[in-house]
Design a protein around this motif. Structure first.
Motif, PDB file in Angstrom:
ATOM      1  N   VAL A  15     -98.893 -37.361  30.757  1.00  0.00           N
ATOM      2  CA  VAL A  15     -98.116 -36.709  29.691  1.00  0.00           C
ATOM      3  C   VAL A  15     -98.935 -35.586  29.048  1.00  0.00           C
ATOM      4  N   LEU A  16    -100.201 -35.875  28.759  1.00  0.00           N
ATOM      5  CA  LEU A  16    -101.034 -34.879  28.072  1.00  0.00           C
ATOM      6  C   LEU A  16    -101.406 -33.721  29.005  1.00  0.00           C
ATOM      7  N   GLY A  21    -101.589 -28.854  29.138  1.00  0.00           N
ATOM      8  CA  GLY A  21    -102.239 -28.061  30.188  1.00  0.00           C
ATOM      9  C   GLY A  21    -103.713 -28.385  30.326  1.00  0.00           C
ATOM     10  N   VAL A  22    -104.089 -29.626  30.037  1.00  0.00           N
ATOM     11  CA  VAL A  22    -105.500 -30.021  30.152  1.00  0.00           C
ATOM     12  C   VAL A  22    -105.721 -30.719  31.498  1.00  0.00           C
ATOM     13  N   LEU A  33    -106.632 -35.267  20.032  1.00  0.00           N
ATOM     14  CA  LEU A  33    -105.582 -34.392  20.554  1.00  0.00           C
ATOM     15  C   LEU A  33    -105.755 -32.955  20.057  1.00  0.00           C
ATOM     16  N   GLY A  34    -106.069 -32.812  18.771  1.00  0.00           N
ATOM     17  CA  GLY A  34    -106.198 -31.472  18.198  1.00  0.00           C
ATOM     18  C   GLY A  34    -107.516 -30.806  18.564  1.00  0.00           C
ATOM     19  N   PRO A  35    -108.623 -31.284  17.962  1.00  0.00           N
ATOM     20  CA  PRO A  35    -109.900 -30.591  18.171  1.00  0.00           C
ATOM     21  C   PRO A  35    -110.357 -30.556  19.631  1.00  0.00           C
ATOM     22  N   ASP A  36    -110.177 -31.643  20.379  1.00  0.00           N
ATOM     23  CA  ASP A  36    -110.704 -31.686  21.752  1.00  0.00           C
ATOM     24  C   ASP A  36    -109.722 -31.141  22.792  1.00  0.00           C
ATOM     25  N   ALA A  39    -104.248 -29.493  20.917  1.00  0.00           N
ATOM     26  CA  ALA A  39    -102.835 -29.649  20.522  1.00  0.00           C
ATOM     27  C   ALA A  39    -102.563 -28.917  19.205  1.00  0.00           C
ATOM     28  N   GLU A  40    -101.438 -28.187  19.169  1.00  0.00           N
ATOM     29  CA  GLU A  40    -100.977 -27.553  17.937  1.00  0.00           C
ATOM     30  C   GLU A  40     -99.743 -28.305  17.456  1.00  0.00           C
ATOM     31  N   SER A  41     -99.208 -27.904  16.301  1.00  0.00           N
ATOM     32  CA  SER A  41     -98.165 -28.717  15.667  1.00  0.00           C
ATOM     33  C   SER A  41     -96.986 -29.029  16.584  1.00  0.00           C
ATOM     34  N   ILE A  42     -96.465 -28.009  17.284  1.00  0.00           N
ATOM     35  CA  ILE A  42     -95.272 -28.252  18.112  1.00  0.00           C
ATOM     36  C   ILE A  42     -95.608 -29.155  19.294  1.00  0.00           C
ATOM     37  N   ASP A  43     -96.899 -29.171  19.680  1.00  0.00           N
ATOM     38  CA  ASP A  43     -97.289 -30.020  20.808  1.00  0.00           C
ATOM     39  C   ASP A  43     -97.072 -31.502  20.492  1.00  0.00           C
ATOM     40  N   TYR A  44     -97.243 -31.884  19.229  1.00  0.00           N
ATOM     41  CA  TYR A  44     -97.064 -33.297  18.876  1.00  0.00           C
ATOM     42  C   TYR A  44     -95.608 -33.719  19.091  1.00  0.00           C
TER      43      TYR A  44
END
Lengths: 128, 176
Positions: A15-16, A21-22, A33-36, A39-44
């Protein structure tokens, strides 16, 4: 229908990979999810939708990420999460390890709570 | 939608599916600017609709579908291009019609995710050719302000957009 930690992790990794795109090797249980993973807001929201499809479950985004707590003045004052706020987060996020914010109490550190491990445990709780 | 890029919405099924078409014309400057001739490289011009604008067309088709689900009361903003994959060697040349089909996979108060397929139609031969698959995420920005402020009026679904509904023989929502 319960699933093992590793089985849930494998699906969440897919899923991630698709949502962010990781690469597979970047998705470790301790990765945030964010720092590493960037992920930005819409990604959640994207991740929530994809988790629902992957696991056949229904997720209220506020259930996985109770951001409403952080907008409530009784739980956050001067950018710091109050004792009541920590208690509220613990009640609403039994799947999460809150140690990343218990020390600093800084709202800015809240995204550090959202590790891959947190998501795995949240999904496991929904499947049980 | 301050810049309507579609020609006509040909089908819309509330909360589920929309189909829109966009004709590609030789008279549009944009088709000549993308892959213009490069004599040094020995390349002649290849007039075509840029793929980026095909993505824009898909975004507008899916955005209309998401907006229609709530009678265009929400400000629907493209938030993420989750996937855009084009068929190798296929381009939208002048004289063809681009057909966008958008399907809502999931929608809630905060936004929606949509799957899109794009085909090329030859109006003369009636041939249909697969062109692209484009998946998109939309945000209902009034539900996702995150401290940002936006104008109260709906700057997404404007009068220009309502004219597109008129041109598509679709009813305007109440109040427009």
């Amino acid at each position: 229908m319960s699933m093992s930690y590793d089985d849930v992790l494998a699906k969440i990794t897919e899923v991630l990979e698709d949502a962010l795109g990781v690469d597979e090797d970047e998705v470790t249980p301790t990765a945030t999810l964010g720092p590493d993973l960037g992920a930005e807001s819409i990604d959640y929201l994207d991740i929530v939708f994809r988790l629902e499809k992957a696991f056949g479950i229904k997720i209220d985004q506020a259930e996985m990420m109770p951001n409403d707590v952080l907008n409530d003045p009784q739980y956050v004052q001067d950018g710091k999460i109050t004792d009541k706020g920590i208690d509220e987060l613990k009640a609403k996020m039994p799947h999460a390890d809150l140690s990343a914010i218990e020390g600093s109490r800084d709202v800015e550190d809240f995204e550090k709570v959202f590790t891959v491990d947190t998501i795995v445990k949240f999904v496991q709780s929904k499947l049980d | 939608m301050r810049w309507a890029w579609l020609d006509r919405i040909v089908e819309i099924e509330r909360g589920r599916r929309a189909v829109a078409i966009r004709n590609v014309s030789w008279g549009e400057d944009v088709v000549h600017d993308h892959f213009e001739a490069d004599p040094k490289a020995g390349r002649v011009a290849t007039p075509m609709m840029p793929h980026t604008l095909v993505v824009e067309g898909m975004a507008q088709c899916a955005g209309v579908l998401v907006g229609h689900a709530h009678d265009f009361r929400e400000k629907v903003i493209l938030a993420k291009i989750s996937k855009a994959v084009f068929e190798e060697g296929v381009v939208a040349r002048p004289g063809t019609t681009i057909r966008h089909t958008a399907v809502i996979d999931r929608m809630d108060d905060q936004g929606a995710s949509c799957s899109g397929t794009v085909e090329l139609l030859d109006p003369h031969t009636q041939d249909v050719q697969p062109f692209a698959t484009i998946d998109l995420m939309f945000s209902h920005i009034d539900q996702n302000r995150q401290g940002l402020s936006f104008p109260e009026h709906n700057f997404v679904f404007t009068e220009q957009f309502m004219l597109l509904l008129d041109n598509s023989n679709l009813p305007r929502p109440a109040g427009f």
